[in-house]
Design an enzyme around this catalytic site. Sequence first.
Site, PDB file in Angstrom:
ATOM      1  N   GLY A  54       2.422 -19.160  -4.258  1.00 53.44           N
ATOM      2  CA  GLY A  54       2.828 -19.028  -5.204  1.00 53.44           C
ATOM      3  C   GLY A  54       1.551 -20.290  -5.823  1.00 53.44           C
ATOM      4  N   CYS A  81       5.664 -21.128   1.096  1.00 52.29           N
ATOM      5  CA  CYS A  81       4.573 -22.296   0.805  1.00 52.29           C
ATOM      6  C   CYS A  81       5.225 -22.269  -0.544  1.00 52.29           C
ATOM      7  CB  CYS A  81       3.020 -22.167   0.156  1.00 52.29           C
ATOM      8  SG  CYS A  81       1.841 -22.797   0.042  1.00 52.29           S
ATOM      9  N   TYR A  82       5.146 -22.354  -1.544  1.00 50.10           N
ATOM     10  CA  TYR A  82       5.639 -22.696  -2.923  1.00 50.10           C
ATOM     11  C   TYR A  82       7.714 -21.690  -2.714  1.00 50.10           C
ATOM     12  CZ  TYR A  82       6.796 -21.147  -8.352  1.00 50.10           C
ATOM     13  OH  TYR A  82       7.757 -22.128  -8.827  1.00 50.10           O
ATOM     14  N   HIS A 168       1.502 -20.836   6.429  1.00 52.19           N
ATOM     15  CA  HIS A 168       1.527 -19.603   6.175  1.00 52.19           C
ATOM     16  C   HIS A 168       1.352 -18.641   7.138  1.00 52.19           C
ATOM     17  CE1 HIS A 168       0.976 -19.496   1.665  1.00 52.19           C
ATOM     18  NE2 HIS A 168       0.396 -20.497   1.912  1.00 52.19           N
ATOM     19  N   GLU A 170       1.930 -15.821   8.277  1.00 56.60           N
ATOM     20  CA  GLU A 170       1.773 -13.858   7.623  1.00 56.60           C
ATOM     21  C   GLU A 170       0.021 -14.117   8.217  1.00 56.60           C
ATOM     22  OE1 GLU A 170       2.476 -16.920   5.156  1.00 56.60           O
ATOM     23  OE2 GLU A 170       1.388 -15.821   3.317  1.00 56.60           O
ATOM     24  N   SER A 222     -10.033  14.897  -1.627  1.00 60.88           N
ATOM     25  CA  SER A 222     -10.877  14.407  -1.388  1.00 60.88           C
ATOM     26  C   SER A 222     -11.493  14.005  -0.327  1.00 60.88           C
ATOM     27  CB  SER A 222     -11.317  12.578  -2.483  1.00 60.88           C
ATOM     28  OG  SER A 222      -9.990  11.688  -1.115  1.00 60.88           O
ATOM     29  N   GLY A 223     -11.120  14.359   1.210  1.00 58.75           N
ATOM     30  CA  GLY A 223     -11.550  14.273   2.476  1.00 58.75           C
ATOM     31  C   GLY A 223     -11.209  12.784   2.344  1.00 58.75           C
ATOM     32  N   GLY A 224     -10.880  11.624   1.918  1.00 59.87           N
ATOM     33  CA  GLY A 224     -10.699   9.898   2.297  1.00 59.87           C
ATOM     34  C   GLY A 224      -9.690  10.191   2.442  1.00 59.87           C
ATOM     35  N   VAL A 225      -8.859   8.472   3.225  1.00 58.27           N
ATOM     36  CA  VAL A 225      -7.927   8.928   4.180  1.00 58.27           C
ATOM     37  C   VAL A 225      -7.043   9.140   3.737  1.00 58.27           C
ATOM     38  CG1 VAL A 225      -6.753   7.330   5.713  1.00 58.27           C
ATOM     39  CG2 VAL A 225      -9.292   6.924   5.492  1.00 58.27           C
ATOM     40  N   ASP A 226      -6.425   8.413   2.875  1.00 54.94           N
ATOM     41  CA  ASP A 226      -4.568   8.603   1.573  1.00 54.94           C
ATOM     42  C   ASP A 226      -4.700  10.597   1.274  1.00 54.94           C
ATOM     43  OD1 ASP A 226      -4.688   5.838   2.508  1.00 54.94           O
ATOM     44  OD2 ASP A 226      -5.165   5.450   0.099  1.00 54.94           O
ATOM     45  N   SER A 227      -5.612  11.073   1.422  1.00 53.83           N
ATOM     46  CA  SER A 227      -5.637  12.307   0.479  1.00 53.83           C
ATOM     47  C   SER A 227      -6.025  13.416   1.529  1.00 53.83           C
ATOM     48  CB  SER A 227      -6.451  12.877  -0.685  1.00 53.83           C
ATOM     49  OG  SER A 227      -7.906  12.648  -0.185  1.00 53.83           O
ATOM     50  N   SER A 228      -6.257  12.985   2.655  1.00 56.01           N
ATOM     51  CA  SER A 228      -5.319  13.458   3.728  1.00 56.01           C
ATOM     52  C   SER A 228      -4.612  13.492   4.644  1.00 56.01           C
ATOM     53  CB  SER A 228      -6.804  13.530   4.698  1.00 56.01           C
ATOM     54  OG  SER A 228      -8.828  13.633   4.239  1.00 56.01           O
ATOM     55  N   LYS A 365      -2.703   0.833   4.189  1.00 57.24           N
ATOM     56  CA  LYS A 365      -3.423   1.932   4.663  1.00 57.24           C
ATOM     57  C   LYS A 365      -3.056   2.085   6.718  1.00 57.24           C
ATOM     58  CE  LYS A 365      -7.450   3.593   3.207  1.00 57.24           C
ATOM     59  NZ  LYS A 365      -7.660   4.108   2.059  1.00 57.24           N
TER      60      LYS A 365
END
Length: 507
Positions: A54, A81-82, A168, A170, A222-228, A365
């Site tokens: 942070g 870190c923080y 870090h 990550e 919508s044809g996007g990744v998430d809704s598909s 994602k």
Amino acid sequence: MAQTVLILDFGGQYKELIARRVRECSVYSVVKPGEISVEEIKKINPIGIILTGGPNSVYKEDSPHCSKEIFKLNIPILGICYGTQLLAWSVGGTVEPCSVSEYGKTKMKVDTNSLLYKDMDKEQIGLMSHTDQITVLPEGFKSIANTEHCPNASIENPDRKLYGVQFHPEVESTPNGTQIIKNFLYNVCGALGDYNLIDFEKNAINEIRAQVGDSHVLLGLSGGVDSSVCAALLSKAIPGQLHCIFVDHGLMRKNEGDEVEAAFSDRDLHFIRVNAGEKFLSALKDIVDPEQKRKIIGAKFVEVFEEESNKLPDIKFLAQGTIYPDVIESGGSKAAVIKSHHNVGGLPEDMKFSGVVEPLRGLFKDEVRNLGRQLGLPDELVDRQPFPGPGLGVRIMGTITAEKIAILQEADAIFREELKKNNVKADQFFAVLTDTKSVGVVGDFRTYDYTVALRAVKTSDFMTCEYVPIPHEVLGPVALRIVNEVEGAGRVVYDITGKPPATIEWC
Ligand code: XMP
């Protein structure tokens, strides 16, 4: 239920990345605000806690702190870190400004007797970014890594299972960072590695069935990744009870509407494709202003969606492809709110549902894409780049006409095909149809055709971007193909502007 690691957020930009790294190590992770109560932590029952970085100074009163009780729960903790400064400060150490701040990849020596660095090389590289550091260790702690300017680059109290890293682990700039996180999970927390997407899918299916029963569910596809992926999962969980409305506004990329329809043709769901291109086109007639175009497309979408959903039987639930980053960004609230940034213009406000089904709200994602593959969706669909809800409507400068849509679809398809063929990597890439016509010559004829602009960008968050330096050997043939093959396109330019100052889309 898989073991869980709790990530407490203190404002660092990398909280999602930490959570993803943990999941990559086959351990489930959740992100919560740093000020979470001890009772809530006990309910989550984590096998370990990670405190994020942070931008603050832990010794300042208004900096974010967590309950000191957390350090007495006997749950393994890793501060980053923080987070490591907070850990040290909370249990009696001293944190002060650095005499020399460290930024960037930094060499360090680590103590391989520590469980955190077991079986690793003594010399490591860590990405540093700090202006404060631990100057006096808390009682019972020792340093297990140091850099030239930071004697306490990593600390431990193995008896209390408390660990900290100033760097870090990550980020990719810490080459062995994932190993360090893995060591914490497996050597310190006793992780079993029991998180995987096969179990996730089984659990999600059970949960969907328990929530929905035999009611009907509506999803705006919508044809996007998430809704598909959401549609594929729901159709498997509740075959015959899912109704997907796919509003084809005529502003999709070449063949995209058909591809979306084909991807769902053999699934057990009610797929409704509304070919509303004409309606959108007439609503957009003579409109030049980009914001007005967006508003019109959004409003038309709502109108078409509503009209279609009114024809359906009794719908009890609305499904949404909300994913974990959306949840984290909205403060982790459990409230089932309709996604405000829904792909196009939101959904009709007066639609009433008894509940919202969001089976992907725990996934990142990349996990959504992998789940999509697991559910048998084609690669072209799960690897799809982001595409704005208003579609080509925000990629055509000036008025939108059927002729301009056709030119853009063809030019864009050529550009995408050539980038794929030449293995050019970009996070988003597309063609834009400018409103500028210019003179050309084909054979003995003068032409006066549109200028196509190409855009390809690298970005991790879409808030900023750099243009991709596509080799001229690729750009040249793309331009040649576009002017030769696309009627109405007479000139091609490549956009080499970053964001800021330019946005990714042209309008
Ligand atoms: P800009 O152009 O703002 O784009 O740099 C950032 C990202 O957002 C996408 N974008 C949109 N997405 N509706 C959307 O759903 C929109 O109106 C819209 N405008 C831009 C853009 O494609 C990029 O990924």
